[in-house]
Design a protein around this motif. Structure first.
Motif, PDB file in Angstrom:
ATOM      1  N   ARG A 176      44.944   1.303  52.113  1.00 33.97           N
ATOM      2  CA  ARG A 176      44.839  -0.068  52.617  1.00 33.97           C
ATOM      3  C   ARG A 176      46.045  -0.456  53.462  1.00 33.97           C
ATOM      4  N   SER A 177      47.144   0.287  53.308  1.00 34.87           N
ATOM      5  CA  SER A 177      48.364  -0.011  54.069  1.00 34.87           C
ATOM      6  C   SER A 177      48.446   0.763  55.377  1.00 34.87           C
ATOM      7  N   VAL A 178      47.459   1.640  55.618  1.00 35.29           N
ATOM      8  CA  VAL A 178      47.500   2.548  56.764  1.00 35.29           C
ATOM      9  C   VAL A 178      46.292   2.307  57.670  1.00 35.29           C
ATOM     10  N   GLU A 179      46.528   2.285  58.955  1.00 37.80           N
ATOM     11  CA  GLU A 179      45.429   2.241  59.919  1.00 37.80           C
ATOM     12  C   GLU A 179      45.209   3.644  60.475  1.00 37.80           C
ATOM     13  N   VAL A 180      44.040   4.222  60.223  1.00 41.08           N
ATOM     14  CA  VAL A 180      43.721   5.545  60.752  1.00 41.08           C
ATOM     15  C   VAL A 180      43.248   5.388  62.197  1.00 41.08           C
ATOM     16  N   GLU A 181      43.945   6.037  63.116  1.00 41.03           N
ATOM     17  CA  GLU A 181      43.635   5.917  64.538  1.00 41.03           C
ATOM     18  C   GLU A 181      42.906   7.139  65.097  1.00 41.03           C
ATOM     19  N   GLU A 182      43.214   8.307  64.564  1.00 39.29           N
ATOM     20  CA  GLU A 182      42.659   9.543  65.104  1.00 39.29           C
ATOM     21  C   GLU A 182      41.177   9.669  64.772  1.00 39.29           C
ATOM     22  N   ASP A 183      40.378  10.086  65.756  1.00 38.48           N
ATOM     23  CA  ASP A 183      38.946  10.235  65.549  1.00 38.48           C
ATOM     24  C   ASP A 183      38.553  11.629  65.077  1.00 38.48           C
ATOM     25  N   ARG A 184      39.370  12.619  65.342  1.00 37.90           N
ATOM     26  CA  ARG A 184      38.974  13.987  65.018  1.00 37.90           C
ATOM     27  C   ARG A 184      39.998  14.628  64.088  1.00 37.90           C
ATOM     28  N   PHE A 185      40.369  15.892  64.348  1.00 36.77           N
ATOM     29  CA  PHE A 185      41.220  16.601  63.395  1.00 36.77           C
ATOM     30  C   PHE A 185      42.689  16.205  63.488  1.00 36.77           C
ATOM     31  N   GLY A 186      43.028  15.331  64.425  1.00 34.38           N
ATOM     32  CA  GLY A 186      44.381  14.788  64.450  1.00 34.38           C
ATOM     33  C   GLY A 186      44.676  13.908  63.252  1.00 34.38           C
ATOM     34  N   PHE A 187      43.645  13.627  62.455  1.00 29.57           N
ATOM     35  CA  PHE A 187      43.827  12.821  61.248  1.00 29.57           C
ATOM     36  C   PHE A 187      44.878  13.409  60.325  1.00 29.57           C
ATOM     37  N   GLU A 188      44.925  14.739  60.169  1.00 32.36           N
ATOM     38  CA  GLU A 188      45.804  15.356  59.177  1.00 32.36           C
ATOM     39  C   GLU A 188      47.280  15.059  59.458  1.00 32.36           C
ATOM     40  N   PRO A 189      47.801  15.368  60.668  1.00 29.86           N
ATOM     41  CA  PRO A 189      49.206  15.029  60.913  1.00 29.86           C
ATOM     42  C   PRO A 189      49.441  13.526  60.978  1.00 29.86           C
ATOM     43  N   GLU A 190      48.446  12.763  61.427  1.00 27.76           N
ATOM     44  CA  GLU A 190      48.623  11.314  61.476  1.00 27.76           C
ATOM     45  C   GLU A 190      48.842  10.734  60.085  1.00 27.76           C
ATOM     46  N   ILE A 191      47.946  11.049  59.144  1.00 28.67           N
ATOM     47  CA  ILE A 191      48.054  10.456  57.816  1.00 28.67           C
ATOM     48  C   ILE A 191      49.317  10.945  57.114  1.00 28.67           C
ATOM     49  N   THR A 192      49.710  12.193  57.390  1.00 28.76           N
ATOM     50  CA  THR A 192      50.941  12.723  56.795  1.00 28.76           C
ATOM     51  C   THR A 192      52.145  11.936  57.281  1.00 28.76           C
ATOM     52  N   ALA A 193      52.210  11.702  58.596  1.00 25.42           N
ATOM     53  CA  ALA A 193      53.331  10.944  59.150  1.00 25.42           C
ATOM     54  C   ALA A 193      53.375   9.531  58.592  1.00 25.42           C
ATOM     55  N   LYS A 194      52.221   8.917  58.442  1.00 22.73           N
ATOM     56  CA  LYS A 194      52.186   7.512  58.024  1.00 22.73           C
ATOM     57  C   LYS A 194      52.500   7.333  56.548  1.00 22.73           C
ATOM     58  N   VAL A 195      52.055   8.261  55.691  1.00 20.53           N
ATOM     59  CA  VAL A 195      52.421   8.102  54.275  1.00 20.53           C
ATOM     60  C   VAL A 195      53.897   8.440  54.076  1.00 20.53           C
ATOM     61  N   ALA A 196      54.433   9.354  54.894  1.00 20.83           N
ATOM     62  CA  ALA A 196      55.867   9.643  54.813  1.00 20.83           C
ATOM     63  C   ALA A 196      56.665   8.418  55.230  1.00 20.83           C
ATOM     64  N   ARG A 197      56.238   7.770  56.297  1.00 22.32           N
ATOM     65  CA  ARG A 197      56.930   6.588  56.781  1.00 22.32           C
ATOM     66  C   ARG A 197      56.845   5.431  55.784  1.00 22.32           C
ATOM     67  N   GLY A 198      55.777   5.387  54.996  1.00 18.80           N
ATOM     68  CA  GLY A 198      55.618   4.334  54.005  1.00 18.80           C
ATOM     69  C   GLY A 198      56.413   4.550  52.734  1.00 18.80           C
ATOM     70  N   ASN A 199      57.130   5.671  52.663  1.00 16.16           N
ATOM     71  CA  ASN A 199      57.947   5.982  51.484  1.00 16.16           C
ATOM     72  C   ASN A 199      57.132   6.033  50.196  1.00 16.16           C
ATOM     73  N   TRP A 200      55.875   6.472  50.306  1.00 16.94           N
ATOM     74  CA  TRP A 200      55.061   6.658  49.113  1.00 16.94           C
ATOM     75  C   TRP A 200      55.491   7.931  48.398  1.00 16.94           C
ATOM     76  N   ARG A 201      55.258   7.980  47.101  1.00 14.81           N
ATOM     77  CA  ARG A 201      55.599   9.171  46.314  1.00 14.81           C
ATOM     78  C   ARG A 201      54.534  10.246  46.570  1.00 14.81           C
ATOM     79  N   ILE A 202      54.965  11.369  47.131  1.00 15.74           N
ATOM     80  CA  ILE A 202      54.039  12.424  47.542  1.00 15.74           C
ATOM     81  C   ILE A 202      54.270  13.663  46.684  1.00 15.74           C
ATOM     82  N   TYR A 203      53.200  14.188  46.135  1.00 14.22           N
ATOM     83  CA  TYR A 203      53.231  15.419  45.348  1.00 14.22           C
ATOM     84  C   TYR A 203      52.337  16.459  46.027  1.00 14.22           C
TER      85      TYR A 203
END
Length: 239
Positions: A176-203
Motif C-alpha cells: 500500500r506504500s508503493v506505487e508499481v509503475e513497471e508494466d512488464r518484467f521491470g517489476f522485479e528491480p523496481e519493487i526491490t528498489a522501492k522496498v529498500a528505499r522504504g527501509n522495510w525489514r527484508i529477509y
C-alpha cells in the motif's frame, strides 16, 4: 492471517490447472487472485469457469480456506500491470506473487511467509541459489541473473542473492506504500528498489526451483534483461 496469492496468467493452459491444484492443497488460509492478461490459449476460458464454479472445478484435495477472485485485463499489458491490478484487489494480510507455471512450488510458500508470521520481516524474497534443489538449465541465464542482482544490490544497498525471483511476499502495508509503475518484467528491480528505499525489514529464504525450457513455455527473453537494467538505473536515480 489470510495470504493473497496474486497470480498473473498469460497463455498458461498446459500448467494452470495443476498449479492451482497445488496451491489449494497447501494448508493455510488463502485467497487466489488470478489476473488474466488477455490469454488466447484457453486460460481465460478456464478462469471464467473457475470464477463461476469455484475450486471444486479443479479436483484435488483443497485444504483450509481457499477464496477465488478472477480478474480480466482488457488488453495485454504485461506481468507488472497484472500484478499492479492484483495487488490493488487483494484483501489478505500477506500478499505473495505466484507464477502460473510450475517453476515455483507452492509447498514452499509456508517457508517464505514464516518470517512475516514471526514478526521478523516485512518483505521476504525466496532465493533459488541458497542450497535447495533446482533444475539445472541455462548457464547464461544464471550469469545475467547474478549480474542483475549484483547491480541491484549496488544501487539498493541490499545483499540479496536472487533479486529476480518470483517468490516475493509482502505485508499488505508494504504494497500500500508503493506505487508499481513497471508494466512488464521491470517489476522485479523496481519493487526491490522501492522496498529498500522504504527501509522495510527484508529477509531471504531458500526455495526450490523447477525451471522450464523455452520449448516448455518459458517466456522471459533478452529484451526483459535490457528492461531490467534500465529499471535498475531508473529507480536508483529516483532515490
Amino acid at each position: 492471517m489470510l495470504v493473497s496469492l496474486v497470480i498473473p496468467v498469460y497463455n498458461e493452459i498446459p500448467t494452470l490447472a495443476e498449479l492451482l491444484r497445488r496451491c489449494i492443497a497447501v494448508d493455510f488460509p488463502k485467497e487466489l487472485v488470478l489476473v488474466d492478461d488477455c490469454s488466447r490459449d484457453g486460460s481465460r476460458e478456464l478462469l471464467q469457469q473457475l470464477a463461476e464454479q469455484g475450486v471444486g472445478l479443479l479436483g484435488g484435495t483443497p485444504k483450509n480456506r481457499n477464496d477465488i477472485r478472477v480478474l480480466f485485463q482488457e488488453q495485454n499489458q504485461g506481468k507488472g500491470a497484472a500484478l499492479r491490478r492484483g495487488f490493488a484487489e487483494a484483501t489478505g494480510d500477506i500478499i505473495l506473487v505466484q507464477d502460473a507455471d510450475l517453476e515455483y512450488d507452492p509447498r514452499d510458500i509456508p517457508r517464505v511467509i514464516q518470517p512475516i508470521l514471526d514478526g521478523e520481516a516485512d518483505v521476504v524474497f525466496g532465493s533459488r541459489f541458497t542450497g535447495t534443489p533446482r533444475r539445472v538449465l541455462y548457464f547464461w541465464h544464471t550469469v545475467i541473473n547474478n549480474l542483475l542482482t549484483t547491480l541491484s544490490n549496488m544501487t539498493s544497498g541490499l545483499n540479496l542473492t536472487d533479486m529476480e525471483t518470483c517468490y516475493k511476499a509482502f505485508r499488505a502495508e508494504v504494497l500500500r506504500s508503493v506505487e508499481v509503475e513497471e508494466d512488464r518484467f521491470g517489476f522485479e528491480p523496481e519493487i526491490t528498489a522501492k522496498v529498500a528505499r522504504g527501509n522495510w525489514r527484508i529477509y531471504e529464504v531458500p526455495i526450490s526451483y523447477h525451471g522450464r525450457t523455452y520449448e516448455e513455455g518459458k517466456k522471459i527473453g533478452w529484451k526483459d534483461g535490457v528492461r531490467a537494467l534500465y529499471a535498475i538505473g531508473k529507480y536508483a536515480l529516483k532515490r
